[in-house]
Design a protein around this motif. Structure first.
Motif, PDB file in Angstrom:
ATOM      1  N   GLN A 165       1.378  -1.096   0.061  1.00 38.44           N
ATOM      2  CA  GLN A 165       0.451  -0.491   0.407  1.00 38.44           C
ATOM      3  C   GLN A 165       0.779   0.933   0.236  1.00 38.44           C
ATOM      4  N   ALA A 166       0.718   1.827  -0.781  1.00 37.12           N
ATOM      5  CA  ALA A 166       1.594   3.541  -1.332  1.00 37.12           C
ATOM      6  C   ALA A 166       0.650   4.610  -0.870  1.00 37.12           C
ATOM      7  N   PRO A 167       0.934   5.197   0.039  1.00 37.87           N
ATOM      8  CA  PRO A 167       0.396   7.033   0.221  1.00 37.87           C
ATOM      9  C   PRO A 167      -0.804   6.991  -0.419  1.00 37.87           C
ATOM     10  N   GLY A 168      -1.599   6.982   0.174  1.00 42.63           N
ATOM     11  CA  GLY A 168      -2.942   7.544  -0.621  1.00 42.63           C
ATOM     12  C   GLY A 168      -3.783   6.659  -1.540  1.00 42.63           C
ATOM     13  N   LYS A 169      -3.034   5.468  -1.553  1.00 42.62           N
ATOM     14  CA  LYS A 169      -3.225   4.464  -2.724  1.00 42.62           C
ATOM     15  C   LYS A 169      -3.815   3.125  -2.267  1.00 42.62           C
ATOM     16  N   VAL A 170      -4.786   2.499  -2.996  1.00 43.57           N
ATOM     17  CA  VAL A 170      -5.704   1.111  -2.415  1.00 43.57           C
ATOM     18  C   VAL A 170      -4.027  -0.229  -1.827  1.00 43.57           C
ATOM     19  N   ARG A 171      -4.638  -0.733  -0.672  1.00 40.53           N
ATOM     20  CA  ARG A 171      -3.683  -1.895  -0.683  1.00 40.53           C
ATOM     21  C   ARG A 171      -4.247  -2.702  -2.297  1.00 40.53           C
ATOM     22  N   GLU A 172      -2.969  -3.444  -2.220  1.00 45.14           N
ATOM     23  CA  GLU A 172      -2.949  -3.996  -3.788  1.00 45.14           C
ATOM     24  C   GLU A 172      -1.915  -5.412  -3.512  1.00 45.14           C
ATOM     25  N   ILE A 173      -2.400  -5.930  -4.091  1.00 46.93           N
ATOM     26  CA  ILE A 173      -1.713  -7.641  -4.217  1.00 46.93           C
ATOM     27  C   ILE A 173      -0.784  -7.400  -5.287  1.00 46.93           C
ATOM     28  N   VAL A 174       0.673  -7.969  -4.711  1.00 45.45           N
ATOM     29  CA  VAL A 174       2.071  -7.819  -4.867  1.00 45.45           C
ATOM     30  C   VAL A 174       1.912  -9.707  -5.811  1.00 45.45           C
ATOM     31  N   LEU A 234      -5.615 -14.695  -4.142  1.00 39.93           N
ATOM     32  CA  LEU A 234      -5.982 -13.165  -4.641  1.00 39.93           C
ATOM     33  C   LEU A 234      -6.887 -11.641  -3.376  1.00 39.93           C
ATOM     34  N   SER A 235      -7.563 -11.861  -2.987  1.00 40.37           N
ATOM     35  CA  SER A 235      -8.476 -11.841  -2.040  1.00 40.37           C
ATOM     36  C   SER A 235      -8.611 -12.283  -0.781  1.00 40.37           C
ATOM     37  N   GLY A 236      -9.357 -11.980   0.121  1.00 42.52           N
ATOM     38  CA  GLY A 236     -10.265 -12.209   0.300  1.00 42.52           C
ATOM     39  C   GLY A 236      -8.934 -13.201   2.435  1.00 42.52           C
ATOM     40  N   TYR A 237      -8.425 -12.738   2.345  1.00 41.59           N
ATOM     41  CA  TYR A 237      -7.176 -13.418   3.193  1.00 41.59           C
ATOM     42  C   TYR A 237      -7.545 -12.802   4.986  1.00 41.59           C
ATOM     43  N   ASP A 238      -6.732 -13.660   5.743  1.00 36.76           N
ATOM     44  CA  ASP A 238      -7.564 -13.786   6.932  1.00 36.76           C
ATOM     45  C   ASP A 238      -6.385 -13.054   8.044  1.00 36.76           C
ATOM     46  N   TYR A 239      -4.859 -13.666   8.187  1.00 37.77           N
ATOM     47  CA  TYR A 239      -4.431 -13.476   8.762  1.00 37.77           C
ATOM     48  C   TYR A 239      -3.146 -12.371   7.889  1.00 37.77           C
ATOM     49  N   TRP A 240      -2.963 -11.157   8.890  1.00 38.22           N
ATOM     50  CA  TRP A 240      -2.035 -10.094   8.202  1.00 38.22           C
ATOM     51  C   TRP A 240      -0.898  -9.360   8.661  1.00 38.22           C
ATOM     52  N   GLY A 241       0.339  -9.080   8.031  1.00 35.78           N
ATOM     53  CA  GLY A 241       1.251  -9.102   9.485  1.00 35.78           C
ATOM     54  C   GLY A 241       1.458  -7.229   9.531  1.00 35.78           C
ATOM     55  N   PRO A 242       1.669  -6.142  10.960  1.00 38.07           N
ATOM     56  CA  PRO A 242       1.781  -5.489  10.605  1.00 38.07           C
ATOM     57  C   PRO A 242       2.586  -4.825   9.619  1.00 38.07           C
ATOM     58  N   GLY A 243       3.153  -4.845   8.544  1.00 32.99           N
ATOM     59  CA  GLY A 243       3.865  -4.008   7.211  1.00 32.99           C
ATOM     60  C   GLY A 243       5.279  -4.061   7.769  1.00 32.99           C
ATOM     61  N   THR A 244       5.952  -4.071   6.238  1.00 35.36           N
ATOM     62  CA  THR A 244       7.621  -3.197   6.566  1.00 35.36           C
ATOM     63  C   THR A 244       7.585  -2.669   5.616  1.00 35.36           C
ATOM     64  N   GLN A 245       8.208  -0.772   5.503  1.00 31.50           N
ATOM     65  CA  GLN A 245       8.762  -0.290   4.914  1.00 31.50           C
ATOM     66  C   GLN A 245       9.690  -0.107   4.166  1.00 31.50           C
TER      67      GLN A 245
END
Length: 122
Positions: free
Chosen positions: A39-48, A106-117
């Motif tokens: 997820q980039a600033p101001g954008k929707v989270r997208e699958i990579v 491609l969607s509907g994931y159940d568990y997420w990490g906190p993220g890394t920049q």
């Protein structure tokens, strides 16, 4: 419950590489499809990229094809994202996610990490 923690983010110059790693705990992830999102600033989270539970099937967004590689080591309970030829537009927070099912998702994931920049400078 599955807990996910990403690592490996940072600041790199365009054209260089980074390897992100996601460590899972709580349950073995061999029966979970895994994905990397950003997820980039101001954008929707997208699958990579995404990978099935066995590792036999993978998916890449068009922006990642030919540059990124997703892999998993079920014995170590880890999922990696090798990112080569990075571009400034790859700058984003990258998230690891797990889906409660072994099939490529491609969607509907159940568990997420906190993220890394990840920041790519030009």
């Amino acid at each position: 419950q599955v807990q996910l923690v990403e690592s490996g983010g940072g600041l790199v110059q365009a054209g260089n590489s980074l390897r992100l790693s996601c460590a899972a705990s709580g349950r073995t992830i061999s029966m979970y499809a895994m994905g990397w999102f950003r997820q980039a600033p101001g954008k929707v989270r997208e699958i990579v990229a995404a990978i099935s539970g066995s590792g036999g099937r993978t998916y890449y967004a068009d922006s990642a094809k030919g540059r990124f590689t997703i892999s998993r080591d079920n014995a170590k309970n880890t999922v990696d994202l090798q990112m080569n030829s990075l571009k400034p537009e790859d700058t984003a927070v990258y998230y690891c996610a797990a889906d409660r099912g072994p099939y490529l998702a491609l969607s509907g994931y159940d568990y997420w990490g906190p993220g890394t920049q990840v920041t790519v400078s030009s």
